[in-house]
Scaffold this active site. Structure first.
Site, PDB file in Angstrom:
ATOM      1  CB  CYS A 299       4.622   2.470   7.588  1.00  4.95           C
ATOM      2  SG  CYS A 299       4.166   3.895   6.600  1.00  4.95           S
ATOM      3  CG  LEU A 300       6.613   1.108   1.763  1.00  4.32           C
ATOM      4  CD1 LEU A 300       6.196   1.328   0.326  1.00  4.32           C
ATOM      5  CD2 LEU A 300       7.729   0.088   1.847  1.00  4.32           C
TER       6      LEU A 300
ATOM      7  CG  HIS B  51      -1.133   1.385   7.264  1.00  3.73           C
ATOM      8  ND1 HIS B  51      -0.232   1.008   8.232  1.00  3.73           N
ATOM      9  CD2 HIS B  51      -0.424   2.154   6.386  1.00  3.73           C
ATOM     10  CE1 HIS B  51       0.963   1.536   7.960  1.00  3.73           C
ATOM     11  NE2 HIS B  51       0.867   2.233   6.840  1.00  3.73           N
ATOM     12  CD  GLU B  52      -1.441   2.486   2.599  1.00  2.08           C
ATOM     13  OE1 GLU B  52      -0.998   3.639   2.430  1.00  2.08           O
ATOM     14  OE2 GLU B  52      -0.718   1.546   2.956  1.00  2.08           O
TER      15      GLU B  52
ATOM     16  CD  GLN C 116       3.230   5.897   2.651  1.00  2.00           C
ATOM     17  OE1 GLN C 116       2.287   5.343   2.116  1.00  2.00           O
ATOM     18  NE2 GLN C 116       4.160   5.222   3.327  1.00  2.00           N
TER      19      GLN C 116
ATOM     20  N   GLY D  49       0.843  -1.190   0.000  1.00  2.00           N
ATOM     21  CA  GLY D  49       0.000   0.000   0.000  1.00  2.00           C
ATOM     22  C   GLY D  49       0.879   1.240   0.000  1.00  2.00           C
TER      23      GLY D  49
ATOM     24  CG  HIS E 208      -0.080   6.998   5.188  1.00  6.13           C
ATOM     25  ND1 HIS E 208       1.047   7.466   5.812  1.00  6.13           N
ATOM     26  CD2 HIS E 208       0.104   5.662   5.048  1.00  6.13           C
ATOM     27  CE1 HIS E 208       1.882   6.457   6.043  1.00  6.13           C
ATOM     28  NE2 HIS E 208       1.320   5.343   5.600  1.00  6.13           N
TER      29      HIS E 208
HETATM   30 NI    NI Z   1       2.159   3.447   5.703  1.00  8.15          NI
END
Ligand code: NI
Length: 183
Positions: A98-99, A140-141, A50, A45, A144
């Site tokens: 998370c990235l 989660h997304e 991000q 995701g 963001h």
């Molecule tokens: Ni994330």
């Protein structure tokens, strides 16, 4: 094109993202680039903040999990201007990463089910209900674009435990295999 990923400490991750309209410039190219960036980083995701954009857009592709569980096969989706209408069910604990927070994995409690309204890549509206891991990824997304990170949902003690890792990210001291936005 692979875009640099913005890590913890970058202000854009703490901005509530704005809705977009179909005339948003080069939206198709952006979506393609977001998927490419996510695959390159081995993510499932990725949200627009991000990659440095404060807009309400995220992408998810659960295909990498399909090898172990066929129910994830073909779940490749674009969410534009999403709105979680309700979160229901029991609170479920699961480890997340998370990235934007490389090297950090923590157990996060989230609702089991969500109802979400969103526009897809063609700006066609959808109103859907998701459970289990689908609901987790969406939440989660969605966090963001609401300027939240999964570490906001862990205990003060856990946060203290990862403090030095977070400080390193803020300073740009990071070791990951994908391209990141320099501090
Ligand atoms: Ni994330």
């Amino acid at each position: 094109m692979i875009l640099p990923i913005y890590l913890y400490g970058q202000p854009v991750l703490r901005k509530v993202a704005k809705e977009i309209t179909p005339d948003y410039p080069k939206i198709e190219e952006l979506i393609t680039n977001m998927f490419e960036t996510m695959y390159n980083a081995d993510g499932i995701g990725l949200a627009a903040p991000q990659v440095g954009l404060d807009i309400r857009l995220f992408v998810i592709d659960l295909e990498p999990l399909a090898e172990d569980n066929p129910k994830y096969s073909g779940f490749k989706k674009v969410f534009i201007n999403p709105k979680i209408i309700e979160s229901t069910g029991e609170l479920v604990k699961m480890e997340e990463g998370c990235l934007s927070l490389p090297g950090i994995n923590e157990t996060v409690e989230r609702e089991e089910k969500v109802r979400i309204q969103y526009l897809d890549e063609n700006f066609t509206p959808h109103d859907e209900v998701y459970g289990d891991f689908f609901a987790r990824c969406i939440q989660h997304e969605y966090d963001h674009i609401e300027a939240k990170l999964f570490i906001d949902r862990i205990s003060g003690i856990r946060k203290q435990m990862i403090k030095s890792k977070l400080n390193n990210l803020i300073k740009g001291k990071v070791n990951c295999h994908y391209k990141v936005k320099p501090v």
